[in-house]
Design a protein around this motif. Structure first.
Motif, PDB file in Angstrom:
ATOM      1  N   TYR A 167     -52.439  74.010 -77.905  1.00 29.28           N
ATOM      2  CA  TYR A 167     -51.075  74.355 -77.511  1.00 29.28           C
ATOM      3  C   TYR A 167     -50.513  73.409 -76.452  1.00 29.28           C
ATOM      4  CZ  TYR A 167     -52.069  78.717 -79.967  1.00 29.28           C
ATOM      5  OH  TYR A 167     -52.400  79.642 -80.925  1.00 29.28           O
ATOM      6  N   GLY A 168     -50.828  72.137 -76.553  1.00 29.44           N
ATOM      7  CA  GLY A 168     -50.287  71.149 -75.628  1.00 29.44           C
ATOM      8  C   GLY A 168     -50.973  71.116 -74.277  1.00 29.44           C
ATOM      9  N   ASN A 169     -51.946  71.979 -74.083  1.00 29.40           N
ATOM     10  CA  ASN A 169     -52.672  72.005 -72.811  1.00 29.40           C
ATOM     11  C   ASN A 169     -54.035  71.341 -72.980  1.00 29.40           C
ATOM     12  OD1 ASN A 169     -53.163  72.544 -70.129  1.00 29.40           O
ATOM     13  ND2 ASN A 169     -53.903  74.615 -70.491  1.00 29.40           N
ATOM     14  N   THR A 170     -54.515  70.726 -71.917  1.00 28.84           N
ATOM     15  CA  THR A 170     -55.815  70.068 -71.947  1.00 28.84           C
ATOM     16  C   THR A 170     -56.705  70.659 -70.868  1.00 28.84           C
ATOM     17  OG1 THR A 170     -54.805  67.990 -72.688  1.00 28.84           O
ATOM     18  CG2 THR A 170     -57.030  67.869 -71.795  1.00 28.84           C
ATOM     19  N   GLN A 171     -57.865  71.105 -71.278  1.00 24.34           N
ATOM     20  CA  GLN A 171     -58.833  71.676 -70.343  1.00 24.34           C
ATOM     21  C   GLN A 171     -60.110  70.849 -70.365  1.00 24.34           C
ATOM     22  OE1 GLN A 171     -59.332  75.714 -71.754  1.00 24.34           O
ATOM     23  NE2 GLN A 171     -57.627  76.458 -70.536  1.00 24.34           N
ATOM     24  N   SER A 172     -60.669  70.636 -69.192  1.00 19.80           N
ATOM     25  CA  SER A 172     -61.950  69.939 -69.075  1.00 19.80           C
ATOM     26  C   SER A 172     -62.983  70.910 -68.541  1.00 19.80           C
ATOM     27  CB  SER A 172     -61.833  68.738 -68.129  1.00 19.80           C
ATOM     28  OG  SER A 172     -61.127  67.680 -68.737  1.00 19.80           O
ATOM     29  N   ARG A 173     -64.132  70.925 -69.182  1.00 14.69           N
ATOM     30  CA  ARG A 173     -65.211  71.807 -68.750  1.00 14.69           C
ATOM     31  C   ARG A 173     -66.478  70.980 -68.554  1.00 14.69           C
ATOM     32  NH1 ARG A 173     -61.586  74.136 -67.641  1.00 14.69           N
ATOM     33  NH2 ARG A 173     -60.723  76.102 -68.405  1.00 14.69           N
ATOM     34  N   TYR A 174     -67.108  71.155 -67.417  1.00 13.34           N
ATOM     35  CA  TYR A 174     -68.319  70.400 -67.094  1.00 13.34           C
ATOM     36  C   TYR A 174     -69.492  71.341 -66.866  1.00 13.34           C
ATOM     37  CZ  TYR A 174     -65.147  66.493 -66.064  1.00 13.34           C
ATOM     38  OH  TYR A 174     -64.196  65.506 -66.146  1.00 13.34           O
ATOM     39  N   ILE A 175     -70.671  70.906 -67.278  1.00 13.07           N
ATOM     40  CA  ILE A 175     -71.892  71.570 -66.855  1.00 13.07           C
ATOM     41  C   ILE A 175     -72.801  70.490 -66.276  1.00 13.07           C
ATOM     42  CG2 ILE A 175     -71.774  73.419 -68.568  1.00 13.07           C
ATOM     43  CD1 ILE A 175     -74.019  71.933 -70.091  1.00 13.07           C
ATOM     44  N   THR A 176     -73.456  70.808 -65.190  1.00 13.67           N
ATOM     45  CA  THR A 176     -74.387  69.869 -64.565  1.00 13.67           C
ATOM     46  C   THR A 176     -75.722  70.570 -64.407  1.00 13.67           C
ATOM     47  OG1 THR A 176     -72.629  68.706 -63.365  1.00 13.67           O
ATOM     48  CG2 THR A 176     -74.860  68.464 -62.519  1.00 13.67           C
ATOM     49  N   ILE A 177     -76.760  69.932 -64.930  1.00 15.79           N
ATOM     50  CA  ILE A 177     -78.081  70.554 -64.943  1.00 15.79           C
ATOM     51  C   ILE A 177     -79.093  69.698 -64.195  1.00 15.79           C
ATOM     52  CG2 ILE A 177     -80.007  71.233 -66.440  1.00 15.79           C
ATOM     53  CD1 ILE A 177     -77.966  71.958 -68.561  1.00 15.79           C
ATOM     54  N   ASP A 178     -79.873  70.352 -63.375  1.00 15.83           N
ATOM     55  CA  ASP A 178     -81.022  69.720 -62.728  1.00 15.83           C
ATOM     56  C   ASP A 178     -82.123  69.664 -63.777  1.00 15.83           C
ATOM     57  OD1 ASP A 178     -83.479  69.289 -61.419  1.00 15.83           O
ATOM     58  OD2 ASP A 178     -82.759  70.188 -59.566  1.00 15.83           O
ATOM     59  N   LYS A 179     -82.416  68.473 -64.274  1.00 15.73           N
ATOM     60  CA  LYS A 179     -83.393  68.335 -65.348  1.00 15.73           C
ATOM     61  C   LYS A 179     -84.807  68.718 -64.938  1.00 15.73           C
ATOM     62  CE  LYS A 179     -81.455  64.232 -67.549  1.00 15.73           C
ATOM     63  NZ  LYS A 179     -81.892  62.939 -68.069  1.00 15.73           N
ATOM     64  N   LYS A 180     -85.175  68.363 -63.726  1.00 17.68           N
ATOM     65  CA  LYS A 180     -86.555  68.618 -63.281  1.00 17.68           C
ATOM     66  C   LYS A 180     -86.798  70.095 -63.023  1.00 17.68           C
ATOM     67  CE  LYS A 180     -87.432  64.006 -61.433  1.00 17.68           C
ATOM     68  NZ  LYS A 180     -87.811  63.182 -60.248  1.00 17.68           N
ATOM     69  N   ASN A 181     -85.847  70.751 -62.360  1.00 16.18           N
ATOM     70  CA  ASN A 181     -85.992  72.181 -62.092  1.00 16.18           C
ATOM     71  C   ASN A 181     -85.413  73.044 -63.201  1.00 16.18           C
ATOM     72  OD1 ASN A 181     -87.255  71.839 -59.569  1.00 16.18           O
ATOM     73  ND2 ASN A 181     -85.284  71.542 -58.558  1.00 16.18           N
ATOM     74  N   GLU A 182     -84.733  72.396 -64.163  1.00 16.47           N
ATOM     75  CA  GLU A 182     -84.125  73.078 -65.297  1.00 16.47           C
ATOM     76  C   GLU A 182     -83.262  74.251 -64.847  1.00 16.47           C
ATOM     77  OE1 GLU A 182     -86.866  73.889 -68.448  1.00 16.47           O
ATOM     78  OE2 GLU A 182     -86.880  71.769 -68.980  1.00 16.47           O
ATOM     79  N   SER A 183     -82.287  73.921 -64.012  1.00 14.25           N
ATOM     80  CA  SER A 183     -81.376  74.940 -63.503  1.00 14.25           C
ATOM     81  C   SER A 183     -79.953  74.421 -63.566  1.00 14.25           C
ATOM     82  CB  SER A 183     -81.725  75.317 -62.064  1.00 14.25           C
ATOM     83  OG  SER A 183     -81.663  74.172 -61.221  1.00 14.25           O
ATOM     84  N   LEU A 184     -79.023  75.338 -63.764  1.00 12.42           N
ATOM     85  CA  LEU A 184     -77.609  74.990 -63.816  1.00 12.42           C
ATOM     86  C   LEU A 184     -77.056  74.968 -62.400  1.00 12.42           C
ATOM     87  CD1 LEU A 184     -75.046  74.560 -65.607  1.00 12.42           C
ATOM     88  CD2 LEU A 184     -74.699  77.045 -65.429  1.00 12.42           C
TER      89      LEU A 184
END
Length: 284
Positions: A167-184
């Motif tokens: 609908y003409g809107n743009t949303q950005s969504r990010y996820i960042t994960i600690d790979k070693k501790n496997e946590s968000l």
């Protein structure tokens, strides 16, 4: 990989399908088109991933393409293009790539993220079907788009960005994960207390002022004269961490600026927030 794809299949089956799609899926299973427009990459894992969404995209002879490929974006954590949907109908179009994480030992985290991605894609598809439905008396042209990319991939971190245009809107969504501790990682988890909200907000306003002074074509809403001025970031504001360990705050289109500015991002100087951080492992 096969076990993870099987788990993804189970999670997919447990995600409620919109009611509008129920009959479509049933018809697709009973009456398969003679000419399928599905492209499967010649790897067993890719084929296994692609077939999970076949029932939804095989809705008619003009059905979209569905494909799956598995690019490696890290030594441990992988990003799977779970399915790609492309269709044009009545001057409306949809092009959606659904990502999925694979390779985490923390299956609860991995599954919850993948469920979220699947639900988002289903909602987008439902909007497209609604706009192009013959029962819809108010016809409108709808262009739906969603893609993703890896913005950071280090031995410690992976940040994945998904963009959604609707609908003409743009949303950005990010996820960042600690790979070693496997946590968000959440924005709040990076700081000792909520003082970061005020400090980061003030720095962003200063950056806005500077950018507007240096470039007359840039406009931000942050003064009392604006209708909806930017006051402060949300406690869970969109963010990611760069490969150089810098914090970047992101705002959706129209969130803090006119539409022509699109999605806006601000890198926060580490010197401004260093005394507020829990540690310097992620940001330094």
């Amino acid at each position: 990989m096969a076990k993870r794809l099987e788990q993804l299949r189970e999670e997919y089956k447990n995600v409620p399908i919109p009611k509008e799609l129920d009959s479509i899926v049933e018809k697709a299973l009973q009456h398969r088109p003679k000419k399928k427009r599905i492209i499967m990459w010649p790897t067993a894992a890719a084929v296994a991933a692609a077939v999970l969404f076949t029932a939804i995209v095989n809705i008619n002879p003009c059905a979209a393409q569905a494909m799956s490929k598995i690019p490696v974006i890290g030594k441990v954590v992988q990003a799977i293009t779970f399915v790609e949907i492309k269709e044009e109908k009545d001057q409306s179009s949809i092009h959606v790539k659904t990502p999925a994480l694979s390779g985490l030992s923390n299956h609860e985290l991995e599954n919850s993220i993948n469920q979220k991605y699947l639900k988002e894609s289903k909602q987008l598809y439902q909007e497209f079907m609604k706009a192009t439905s013959k029962k819809n008396k108010e016809k409108w042209h709808l262009n739906v788009y969603s893609n993703y990319e890896t913005v950071t991939d280090t031995p410690d971190l992976i940040s994945i960005h998904r963009v959604i245009q609707l609908y003409g809107n743009t949303q950005s969504r990010y996820i960042t994960i600690d790979k070693k501790n496997e946590s968000l990682l959440t924005l709040k988890s990076l700081f000792k207390d909520d003082r970061y909200i005020k400090v980061i907000s003030q720095n962003i306003k200063e950056q806005m002022k500077k950018q507007m002074k240096e470039d007359p074509d840039k406009t931000y809403w942050f003064t009392d004269e604006d209708i909806a001025p930017f006051k402060k970031i949300h406690a869970d504001q969109n963010f990611y961490i760069t490969e150089h360990h810098k914090l970047v705050i992101s705002f959706d289109k129209y969130e803090v600026a006119p539409g022509y500015m699109g999605v806006t991002k601000f890198e926060i100087p580490t010197s401004v927030i260093s005394n507020l951080l829990v540690g310097n492992r992620y940001i330094r």
